[in-house]
Design a protein around this motif. Structure first.
Motif, PDB file in Angstrom:
ATOM      1  N   UNK A   6      58.091  35.527  36.597  1.00 57.62           N
ATOM      2  CA  UNK A   6      59.203  34.692  37.027  1.00 57.62           C
ATOM      3  C   UNK A   6      58.763  33.282  37.410  1.00 57.62           C
ATOM      4  N   UNK A   7      57.491  33.127  37.740  1.00 59.04           N
ATOM      5  CA  UNK A   7      56.982  31.812  38.084  1.00 59.04           C
ATOM      6  C   UNK A   7      56.566  31.005  36.870  1.00 59.04           C
ATOM      7  N   UNK A   8      56.840  31.529  35.672  1.00 64.55           N
ATOM      8  CA  UNK A   8      56.423  30.854  34.450  1.00 64.55           C
ATOM      9  C   UNK A   8      55.093  31.397  33.969  1.00 64.55           C
ATOM     10  N   UNK A   9      54.868  31.287  32.687  1.00 58.89           N
ATOM     11  CA  UNK A   9      53.616  31.777  32.128  1.00 58.89           C
ATOM     12  C   UNK A   9      52.456  30.884  32.553  1.00 58.89           C
ATOM     13  N   UNK A  10      51.471  31.478  33.161  1.00 59.98           N
ATOM     14  CA  UNK A  10      50.257  30.760  33.522  1.00 59.98           C
ATOM     15  C   UNK A  10      49.077  31.558  33.005  1.00 59.98           C
ATOM     16  N   UNK A  11      47.933  30.915  32.946  1.00 59.57           N
ATOM     17  CA  UNK A  11      46.733  31.611  32.487  1.00 59.57           C
ATOM     18  C   UNK A  11      45.817  31.886  33.673  1.00 59.57           C
ATOM     19  N   UNK A  12      45.021  32.938  33.520  1.00 57.49           N
ATOM     20  CA  UNK A  12      44.129  33.368  34.592  1.00 57.49           C
ATOM     21  C   UNK A  12      42.724  32.795  34.426  1.00 57.49           C
ATOM     22  N   UNK A  13      42.054  32.712  35.555  1.00 58.24           N
ATOM     23  CA  UNK A  13      40.648  32.338  35.580  1.00 58.24           C
ATOM     24  C   UNK A  13      39.845  33.588  35.931  1.00 58.24           C
ATOM     25  N   UNK A  14      38.891  33.962  35.056  1.00 57.00           N
ATOM     26  CA  UNK A  14      38.084  35.161  35.268  1.00 57.00           C
ATOM     27  C   UNK A  14      36.631  34.811  35.499  1.00 57.00           C
ATOM     28  N   UNK A  15      36.047  35.395  36.537  1.00 59.38           N
ATOM     29  CA  UNK A  15      34.609  35.291  36.757  1.00 59.38           C
ATOM     30  C   UNK A  15      33.922  36.446  36.045  1.00 59.38           C
ATOM     31  N   UNK A  16      32.950  36.151  35.208  1.00 65.28           N
ATOM     32  CA  UNK A  16      32.189  37.193  34.523  1.00 65.28           C
ATOM     33  C   UNK A  16      31.056  37.645  35.429  1.00 65.28           C
ATOM     34  N   UNK A  17      31.097  38.916  35.833  1.00 63.19           N
ATOM     35  CA  UNK A  17      30.122  39.482  36.763  1.00 63.19           C
ATOM     36  C   UNK A  17      29.220  40.457  36.012  1.00 63.19           C
ATOM     37  N   UNK A  18      27.948  40.070  35.845  1.00 62.26           N
ATOM     38  CA  UNK A  18      27.022  40.892  35.066  1.00 62.26           C
ATOM     39  C   UNK A  18      26.158  41.810  35.928  1.00 62.26           C
ATOM     40  N   UNK A  19      26.193  41.628  37.243  1.00 60.71           N
ATOM     41  CA  UNK A  19      25.297  42.401  38.108  1.00 60.71           C
ATOM     42  C   UNK A  19      25.970  43.590  38.785  1.00 60.71           C
ATOM     43  N   UNK A  20      27.281  43.614  38.788  1.00 62.28           N
ATOM     44  CA  UNK A  20      27.983  44.699  39.467  1.00 62.28           C
ATOM     45  C   UNK A  20      28.975  45.391  38.559  1.00 62.28           C
ATOM     46  N   UNK A  21      29.485  46.550  39.014  1.00 65.45           N
ATOM     47  CA  UNK A  21      30.503  47.295  38.290  1.00 65.45           C
ATOM     48  C   UNK A  21      31.735  47.454  39.176  1.00 65.45           C
ATOM     49  N   UNK A  22      32.860  47.681  38.553  1.00 65.57           N
ATOM     50  CA  UNK A  22      34.094  47.902  39.311  1.00 65.57           C
ATOM     51  C   UNK A  22      33.974  49.146  40.165  1.00 65.57           C
ATOM     52  N   UNK A  23      33.339  50.182  39.630  1.00 64.55           N
ATOM     53  CA  UNK A  23      33.197  51.437  40.362  1.00 64.55           C
ATOM     54  C   UNK A  23      32.030  52.210  39.763  1.00 64.55           C
ATOM     55  N   UNK A  24      31.686  53.331  40.374  1.00 64.51           N
ATOM     56  CA  UNK A  24      30.636  54.182  39.823  1.00 64.51           C
ATOM     57  C   UNK A  24      31.032  54.632  38.421  1.00 64.51           C
TER      58      UNK A  24
END
Length: 331
Positions: A150-168
């Motif tokens: 609803x706020x209009x289409x915007x693009x995201x900024x992503x940080x690429x993390x190579x040292x960690x994982x989201x979960x086990x």
């Protein structure tokens, strides 16, 4: 307007497992739930959930999108957490009955009714750090939501993390609260330090997923995304988008994608990237942040193929085009 997922219907469907049987489902007030302070879920995170949506069509009917697939994953998450097995048919009826009860509250498109089935361990046993709960509870929360864009289409900024994982890695396929909690600290750090919207976890250079969504790279007529394995969540929206892409004649490549290849392809004119999930469907990624440097994806704007795929999925959900895959369940 209230934040997405913060408004709830006044009642929810609920059922309790006593160690041998599930109780008959009933509708109760959704403003509280009574648990023993020693409940397994509060100490050892025995919890899983799902997210799906019901949509209002122009003929007035209410239709739930891919309920069967979400139920399969709900049952799988419960099994992987060694929680009591759910009865998928009984859970489906809980969902259908709850949505039918509040059918008049399902918003018109582009809004929808967000459905949150939840399963929690209830056994009061703080000595069970290495043992599963014997009792549990499942309930179905409903939340009417508006257009995520609803706020209009915007693009995201992503940080690429190579040292960690989201979960086990062995927890990746489980849609459990603990997985989201484990991703919060790196996400908050990325927001503060580099103004990123999300973290794309890429352990040892292997592009996987963000804290709450699957990642897709769109290079011309090809979609590239990590092949399914145990280490990350098998998104229902991801599967739906890939199916629609194949229907459109696109090439779908489910394979390993390295950070090096991602950055190389992202720099090409016309390249797009997106995150897929129930809430946002497809959200465009405009910037990748890696080792202190920022890289535009294509021209940094919302991609035309991303918009086309999202619209195609919305058209099925809203009943504007034929449901050739049998994804809708009429309430």
């Amino acid at each position: 307007m209230a934040a997405f997922g913060t408004v709830f219907m006044p009642e929810m469907a609920i059922s309790w497992f006593d160690g041998s049987h599930w109780s008959p489902a009933e509708m109760v007030s959704s403003n509280s739930i009574q648990l023993h302070p020693g409940a397994h879920v509060l100490h050892y995170s025995s919890t899983c959930f799902e997210g799906l949506k019901a949509f209002r069509h122009t003929d007035g009917s209410i239709n739930i999108f891919r309920m069967d697939r979400n139920l399969e994953r709900f049952a799988q998450s419960s099994r992987l957490l060694t929680m009591p097995a759910i009865d998928k048919d009984a859970t489906a009826k809980m969902i259908l009955d709850a949505v039918a009860r509040f059918a008049d509250d399902v918003p018109e498109p582009p809004g929808s009714m967000y459905i949150r089935p939840t399963h929690i361990g209830t056994e009061p046993a703080i000595g069970k750090a290495a043992a599963p709960t014997q009792t549990s509870c499942q309930y179905i929360l409903l939340s009417p939501v508006g257009d995520y864009f609803s706020g209009g289409d915007t693009t995201l900024r992503l940080l690429l993390e190579e040292n960690g994982m989201r979960c086990a890695p062995h927890m990746g396929m489980t849609k459990s609260g603990g997985n989201y909690a484990s991703a919060l600290r790196p996400i908050m750090q990325a927001k503060q330090e580099v103004k990123a919207d999300q973290v794309l976890f890429c352990p040892n250079g292997d592009v996987q997923e963000t804290g709450a969504a699957n990642f897709l790279l769109i290079d011309g007529n090809e979609i590239i995304t990590k092949a399914l394995d145990d280490s990350f969540l098998h998104g229902v929206t991801r599967d739906s988008i890939l199916t629609i892409a194949r229907d459109m004649g696109m090439t779908v490549s489910e394979r390993q994608l390295t950070v090096a290849e991602l950055l190389e392809r992202a720099a090409k004119p016309g390249c797009e990237a997106a995150l897929s999930g129930t809430a946002a469907v497809l959200t465009s990624v405009g910037t990748l942040i890696h080792k202190g440097n920022e890289y535009k994806v294509g021209n940094g704007g919302v991609g035309s193929t991303t918009l086309k795929l999202r619209q195609a999925l919305n058209d099925i959900q809203w009943g504007k085009t034929e449901d050739t895959h049998g994804w809708l369940t009429r309430v």
